[in-house]
Write an enzyme that holds these catalytic residues in place. Sequence first.
Site, PDB file in Angstrom:
ATOM      1  N   ASN A  21       1.068  -1.028   0.409  1.00 44.55           N
ATOM      2  CA  ASN A  21      -0.141   0.225   0.077  1.00 44.55           C
ATOM      3  C   ASN A  21       1.078   0.844  -0.248  1.00 44.55           C
ATOM      4  OD1 ASN A  21      -2.833   1.139   0.367  1.00 44.55           O
ATOM      5  ND2 ASN A  21      -2.933  -0.606   1.456  1.00 44.55           N
ATOM      6  N   ASP A  22       0.931   1.961  -1.264  1.00 42.06           N
ATOM      7  CA  ASP A  22       1.445   3.249  -1.084  1.00 42.06           C
ATOM      8  C   ASP A  22       1.854   3.858   0.136  1.00 42.06           C
ATOM      9  OD1 ASP A  22       2.785   2.248  -3.335  1.00 42.06           O
ATOM     10  OD2 ASP A  22       1.568   3.143  -4.492  1.00 42.06           O
TER      11      ASP A  22
END
Length: 553
Positions: A21-22
């Site tokens: 997940n950035d």
Amino acid sequence: VDVKQVHRTGYHFQPPRNWINDGQPSDPNGPMYFNGTYHLFYQYNPKGAVWGNIVWAHSVSKDLINWQRLENAIYPSKPFDKYGCWSGSATILPGNKPVILYTGIIDANNTQVQNYAIPADISDPYLRKWVKPDNNPLIVADKSINKTAFRDPTTAWLGQDGRWRISIGGRRKNRGIAYLYRSKDFVNWVKAQHPLHSTARTGNWECPDFFPVSAYGKNGLEIDGMDTLAEGSTVGSNVKYVLKVSLDVTRYEYYTLGTYSSKTDKYIPDKGMIDGWNGLRYDYGNFYASKSFFDPSKNRRILWGWANESDSTADDVKKGWAGIQLIPRTISLDPKGKQLLQWPIEEVEKLRGKKIELSSKKLVKGDKVEITGITAAQADVDVTFSFNSLDRAEPFHPSWDRYDAQKLCSQKGSTVEGGLGPFGLLTLASKKLEEYTPVFFRVFKAQDKPIVLMCSDASRSTLKDGIGTYRPSFAGFVDVDLTQKKLSLRSLIDHSVVESFGAGGKTCISSRVYPTLAVYNNAHLYAFNNGTQIVTIDSLSAWSMNNPQNMNQ
Ligand code: FRU
């Protein structure tokens, strides 16, 4: 083309793409230069593109442009930071020993304490691992302090009495406070009787930053032992002090310039400074929780600011990331001593690629000149406009609010005909101008001197529906001498951000925008004039900007 990522920036700092997940980066924390390496820590949610689960992410760089992401440096693991590791600062102690002070959250009620962390292995050039000694927390709120508004310790400075000082942000009722603590050994801290500074009706102060600036020239000053610079008969007037606070309520920052000595231990804003909501701002756009540090390798003070998204949370979640760090800026005192100047660090110029130039180009009312031959979605533009006369400047109506530039910009936008201005750039523009983010000036006549308005107007930046988004007509006034009849503008354009510097960095505005048509090669750049006074592009240079080689992207 990864359509989902059209708004991802090319040369602005973001965590690596394709992280599971950035995530969401926010406040820059503890920036420092240590043994040849720049460190940037930042508030980070490793679990999603919204705020929460806060840790200190960590990246290192040799040049402030190419970054390498390391493992998270500080994360909840002890009773004194179990519910979050919030913002703080780094100090390099004598003997070249870095130490981080940060705010720990100790319970579900957001009770805040101040902790320290030190490198596990000082010989590791990247300082990957940090330890949080067992004598934490160093500081807990006493009874007089609101313990849920007690956070974000500054870099420490040494007084002439040999004691360290730090400031911590907070509030009492609606009064913003920068608390002051002193310590002989950096472990035992005692609250000073008086805060460093406080101001009524400003609400909670987050992320205070306190530092000296040289009264002459652009060199930065070390915070360490800073008031020894101000004392003594000969150098006393060589130094000014800056106190910046981030306002919880409005989510913007203001600063004052003033005096300080560790004898009185009080910061006093200079006469004439506005100490409150109408005060001077580093940036009149999307810029928050900023922090500065002294870079001894180039004798300069560098400022980092965070720009959150202005899109809806649903969009943030969809694209998987939210928040960027703006390009670091050098910060120095304007020669008149009434405000600061900011300018993108020179290293960013290393990313300049193809260049095009223009000069002596007249713009009559309604003209719009396309700047072609560069990648307009990812560019650096530096332009100086000139004009022969100020006569046509519109009168500044006495009923207008001298401090509400944004309101004026929203009424007198880039397409509203004026006298001297509006003129400037149309950035991230679609071919037929369905979308554009104008950055421009408009000059008004007032009794004593002309009033210069600078706008970066996001209101026409996208065709996307506006639900849950923020597209303001950001603006500030520019305190500039127009006797040369010139105004300069530099804009750093990067897909979803436009960072602009008016009159050599006197007024700065950052906007986050989300074009749908003006993306990649379909983005255009124009210079325009919609005022009746002819304006000339004296000189314009524009560059395509390359991506850093390593942004871990
Ligand atoms: C500012 C801030 C700080 C706090 C941190 C938490 O954006 O609210 O006051 O330490 O964020 O992430």
